[in-house]
Design a protein around this motif. Structure first.
Motif, mmCIF file in Angstrom:
data_model
loop_
_atom_site.group_PDB
_atom_site.id
_atom_site.type_symbol
_atom_site.label_atom_id
_atom_site.label_comp_id
_atom_site.label_asym_id
_atom_site.label_seq_id
_atom_site.Cartn_x
_atom_site.Cartn_y
_atom_site.Cartn_z
ATOM 1 N N GLU A 292 0.816 -1.211 0.000
ATOM 2 C CA GLU A 292 0.000 0.000 0.000
ATOM 3 C C GLU A 292 0.850 1.261 0.000
ATOM 4 O O GLU A 292 2.015 1.228 0.380
ATOM 5 C CB GLU A 292 -0.956 -0.010 1.193
ATOM 6 N N GLU A 293 0.207 2.366 -0.407
ATOM 7 C CA GLU A 293 0.906 3.650 -0.469
ATOM 8 C C GLU A 293 1.442 4.031 0.909
ATOM 9 O O GLU A 293 0.881 3.657 1.939
ATOM 10 C CB GLU A 293 -0.071 4.753 -0.939
ATOM 11 N N LYS B 151 4.588 -2.735 5.120
ATOM 12 C CA LYS B 151 3.347 -2.355 4.449
ATOM 13 C C LYS B 151 3.560 -2.188 2.949
ATOM 14 O O LYS B 151 2.639 -2.309 2.161
ATOM 15 C CB LYS B 151 2.818 -1.025 5.040
#
Lengths: 234, 751
Positions: free
Chosen positions: B113-114, B155
């Motif tokens: 994810e960003e 992440k």
């Protein structure tokens, strides 16, 4: 006089595809040492083929060519090269001088292929080119170039001089002078001179005239009293 | 038309090949080198790489406000950048970035994810490191720094524009099992007050203008300002780009010039050889325009096809080979193949020139009357030159005379042949000279200057008693090497200060690589640095150690030479005199060290250092081999082509010589002699010129490298062999032709 050249049943065929062209068909003749021979015939008669075979530029399909007792038809490329270097002095219609070399250098060039000591100046003198030794072919007239070419041919003292239309590119006056020179070579120095031409007038000056047509010998004439070249009517 | 092409098959193939090879090499290498630049530009732009970094320990809000108030500042962002050790057996070094904001120097995500500023539990990790350690999104990883250990969930994986080139203290070349970086939110920091230590800034104008503003308005209330050009990752990539450009700028240009020149010669000659036929066509009543069109389209299509194929295949095939090499060295998410308008210009120029030259060659013939055109051109008259007037001339063999006059009569062809050989020699000498240079640098640096067996790099906080213990135990010497900034009147450069403490294992050298004695009271500046700063012995330079803002002025007493490290060498005593702190940064020893000492970050063995050097040079080697290969290929084409042309022209002469009784071997020797003359002249001029090109290349190689161009005997021999083997090989290609030369036909098809 002894026999220098003998053609025995010589056949030469050119193949192009399925088509076989017989340019030389069972040709027989002999040429003696010191003879002044003219080979006559119309275009396409096989004159050049004959000259090429005799000059060792091409090989026969069958038959024998005996020069000085040697069977030329059996020679390989290397032997042919040696044969040309030793026995044949070529004189071409277009002189074929080496443009990069001066007149004398063109003559002395022969030192590279035969083991003969050549005095370029003396040879040039003998063809009447005194004073032109250091000129390049392009600076000489046609007649002068042909003289250089003759000088080049005789310098190595070959068994025969083969001349292919030697006057073809010259005007008639210059032509006579060149032919004169060739005749003198034959008469005075006992050089065998063979001239291939389509010019029938020359026949009267020859010791022997060989006429060919369609690849075959039409007629061989021997002149007991050949005329001088300059006595001919042009 | 097609029949013409069939008849001149080889010449048309060589026209095609020359056009192709010229454009292919030019565009291919260009695409690669411009690709570097474009890749960097796009990547840095996309991730909004900082223009500068301000390092200071007191990065409070007040300081940030002051910086933001500067008229040139566009944007700024605080970070804490800290070195940590990740929890793996080999203790990899991971640089952690705790971000206050994520606009400048953004993380480039490839998986997961960003980046999320409000996420205090996640970490965005270096994808190359993750690959090397088999980590994926969702795994946990823990880092230890300053005695604190944090554990976070991965992440996202990706790249950072600040870590394009990564090395750590434990590895001179990128080794992704040993190092990496990670991005985290400020919320991930265990304390609420993050001790930010670097301010990323974007600003208008150039770095020196901005630095001046910083100095003026902030009264140097910070320790170091680092503009992009000095950022290690940015600078390394920049250097690499320049290194490639240096090799790909000069040489492909030489390439295309040779290709063009030979192409033009060939085309002119092909048309001139068609002279009689043009005359016949004219005599038969063809319109000039029709004839011209026919003969121009002749080579034109070949050149067009070759050029376009080169234009397409160059960028498609050459850059990937290079990028593959580079991918190990640089972490970058993508590689762009560059494009430059010069590619099109060169291609168009090639085609247009080919068409123009055919046009002019053709027009000259077409404009003659049919009667004169139908006849061959009157051969140029040879004249006796000065050489013939010498008595010596008579002693020359026919071979020498013939070749000399032939070359004289065909000056252009001779010049082209010489030029072809020259250019190829030059390219090969320069290419292999590069290789020599790399070896020379290695030897100079790792044998003459640094001649220890082991180098123990110390940690920053090591105590002096620890150092003394290590020195004693490994029988070593202390050495201090620190990054410095150095200024002359108007130039500022970064470099290294090396502080000597009675060292025997580190020997400064002069330009001749001989040991250079630098006394306790002297300051020596490296030659390259002196050149960059434009100073000489006796001048004064101003410098400071990175991390300290104390600037000192010193007089340059001596100039030393070092191939890989540029800066200052002084003694410990002199450093003390200047009021600067001596900190031992490493211990060097003539023994092999295998033991782990406290306070030692890494141990380098001399072997690992030289291995790293070899690895670093590997990508350049690929370029060198490619260039040398293409140069050889080109010289084969050029020589064969020119040989073929001259052969057509002298065919009749050769036939005559053959009829007269010259052996094929004698004629072959005639051609070989000429080839060898031209090759020798080209070689003799090409080698020194190649050295000049090499000297130029070293000059452009980057600020930290210094070398005088030398051509080793080995290179000389290799070049000699390649050049002469090609020359003789090409000659052999003609020996068959001489043998097959049909005397009867050559004599008949005459003028």
């Amino acid at each position: 006089m002894s026999t220098l050249i003998e053609f025995k049943d010589v056949v030469k065929e050119y193949k192009s595809g399925d088509h076989v062209l017989r340019a030389m068909d069972n040709v027989n003749f002999t040429i003696d040492e010191g003879e002044f021979v003219v080979i006559l015939g119309p275009s396409g008669a096989g004159k050049s083929t004959l000259l090429n075979l005799l000059g060792g530029l091409d090989s026969t399909t069958s038959g024998q060519i005996i020069v000085n007792g040697e069977h030329v038809e059996n020679f390989n490329d290397n032997e042919l090269t040696k044969y040309r270097a030793k026995n044949v002095g070529f004189i071409f219609q277009f002189y074929n001088l080496i443009p990069n070399l001066t007149a004398i250098e063109n003559v002395e060039l022969m030192k590279d292929i035969v083991d003969v000591n050549i005095d370029g100046n003396a040879v040039l003198d003998s063809v009447g080119l005194t004073g032109h030794a250091n000129q390049f072919p392009a600076q000489l007239s046609g007649g002068e170039q042909q003289r250089v070419s003759i000088a080049r041919a005789v310098a190595k003292q070959p068994a025969m001089l083969l001349c292919d239309e030697p006057t073809g590119a010259l005007d008639s006056k210059t032509g006579v002078l060149i032919l004169n020179l060739l005749q003198e070579m034959s008469n005075n120095k006992n050089t065998t001179v063979i001239i291939v031409t389509h010019n029938a007038i020359l026949a009267e000056a020859a010791d022997k005239v060989i006429r060919i047509k369609n690849g075959q010998i039409e007629d061989i004439t021997i002149n007991e009293h050949p005329k001088k070249v300059d006595e001919l009517e042009w | 038309m097609l029949r013409d092409i069939r008849n001149h098959k080889i010449q048309f193939i060589s026209i095609f090949l020359m056009a192709f090879l010229g454009v292919y090499v030019f565009v291919g290498f260009g695409a690669e080198s411009f690709g570097f630049e474009e890749t960097a530009n796009q990547y840095y732009g996309e991730t909004n790489l900082a223009d500068g970094w301000i390092y200071t320990s007191n990065l409070d809000d007040d300081f940030v406000d002051k910086v933001n108030n500067l008229s040139l500042t566009k944007d700024s962002e605080r970070q804490l950048a800290v070195n940590s050790i990740a929890d793996f057996d080999n203790d990899p070094d991971i640089t952690l970035h705790f971000l206050e904001d994520d606009d400048i120097s953004q993380f480039y995500l490839v998986k997961g994810e960003e980046f999320n500023l409000s996420d205090g539990d996640g970490v965005w990790l270096d994808t190359r490191f993750a690959e090397a350690k088999n980590l994926s999104v969702g795994d946990n990883i823990s880092f230890t720094f300053e005695g604190i250990t944090i554990e976070k969930e991965i992440k996202g994986l990706g790249y950072s524009p600040e870590h394009l080139y990564q090395t750590s203290d434990s590895s001179m070349i990128p080794d992704y099992t040993k190092m990496g970086f990670a991005y985290l939110s400020y919320k991930a920091f265990p304390l609420s007050d993050v001790p930010y230590n670097v301010l990323l800034v974007k600003y208008d104008g150039n770095s020196s203008a901005y630095e001046k503003q910083l100095d003026d308005d902030l009264t140097r209330d910070y320790s170091t300002f680092m503009p992009r050009a000095q950022h290690p990752s940015y600078a390394e990539f920049q250097d690499e780009t320049e290194q490639h450009q240096m090799m790909t700028d000069v040489i492909p240009v030489i390439f295309i010039v040779i290709a063009m020149l030979t192409l033009l010669t060939t085309m002119t000659r092909i048309i001139n050889n068609q002279r009689t036929q043009i005359g016949i066509l004219k005599a038969l009543g063809f319109k000039n325009r029709t004839i011209m069109f026919h003969y121009i389209s002749y080579g034109f299509w070949m050149v067009l096809a070759g050029s376009i194929l080169g234009l397409i295949l160059g960028p498609l095939t050459l850059p990937p080979i290079m990028f593959d090499e580079m991918a190990d060295l640089y972490s970058i998410p993508y590689w762009l193949t560059g494009f430059n308008i010069s590619f099109i210009i060169v291609t168009v120029l090639m085609v247009v020139l080919a068409a123009l030259i055919s046009y002019f060659a053709c027009r000259n013939i077409v404009n003659e009357s049919p009667s004169s055109a139908i006849r061959p051109k009157v051969p140029k008259v040879s004249t006796s030159g000065f050489l013939e007037k010498l008595g010596l001339w008579k002693k020359f063999s026919f071979n020498v005379r013939w070749n000399y006059r032939d070359a004289k009569r065909n000056k252009f062809r001779a010049l082209m042949s010489i030029f072809g050989v020259l250019a190829c020699t030059l390219i090969i000498v320069a290419s292999f000279g590069c290789m020599d240079g790399f070896d020379e640098m290695k030897e100079w640096s790792y044998e003459d200057i640094n001649h220890y067996s082991s180098k123990l790099v110390l940690e920053d906080n090591v105590t002096s008693s620890q150092i003394d213990y290590i020195v004693d135990d490994v029988d070593g010497e202390k050495l201090m090497e620190s990054a410095i900034e150095i200024k002359s009147d108007d130039v500022k450069k970064s470099g290294v200060v090396t502080v000597l403490d009675d060292n025997d294992l580190y020997t400064p050298t002069d330009d001749e690589k001989n040991p250079l004695e630098i006394s306790e009271s002297e300051v020596s500046l490296s030659k390259k640095m002196a050149q960059l700063l434009d100073v000489k012995e006796g001048d004064t330079v101003k410098w400071h150690i990175m991390g300290s803002d104390k600037w000192v002025n010193t007089t340059v007493d001596k100039i030393h030479s070092d191939p890989t490290s540029q800066g200052i060498i002084i003694s410990k005593e002199k450093l003390d005199d200047l009021g600067l702190n001596y900190t031992t940064t490493s211990v060097i020893s003539s023994n092999d060290v295998y033991e782990n000492y406290t306070g030692v970050k890494t141990v380098f063995s001399m072997d690992s250092l030289t291995d790293s050097w070899d690895d670093m040079m590997e990508s350049s080697m690929t370029v060198i081999y490619l260039l040398a290969g293409f140069a050889s290929l080109l010289s084969v084409i050029v020589l064969y082509n020119l040989g073929l042309l001259s052969f057509t022209e002298i065919k009749r002469e050769f036939a005559t010589l053959k009829v007269l009784g010259f052996k094929s071997s004698q004629l072959r020797k005639l051609l070989l002699t000429q080839n060898l003359w031209f090759t020798t002249i080209g070689f003799v001029i090409g080698v020194p010129l190649g050295r000049e090109v090499l000297q130029y290349l070293w000059g452009t190689m980057g600020d930290s490298f210094y070398l005088n161009a030398h051509i080793s005997l080995k290179t000389l021999i290799i070049t000699f062999l390649i050049t002469y083997v090609i020359s003789i090989l090409v000659n052999l290609m003609f020996s068959g032709k001489i043998k097959k030369l049909n005397m009867v036909e050559s004599l008949k098809d005459n003028e």
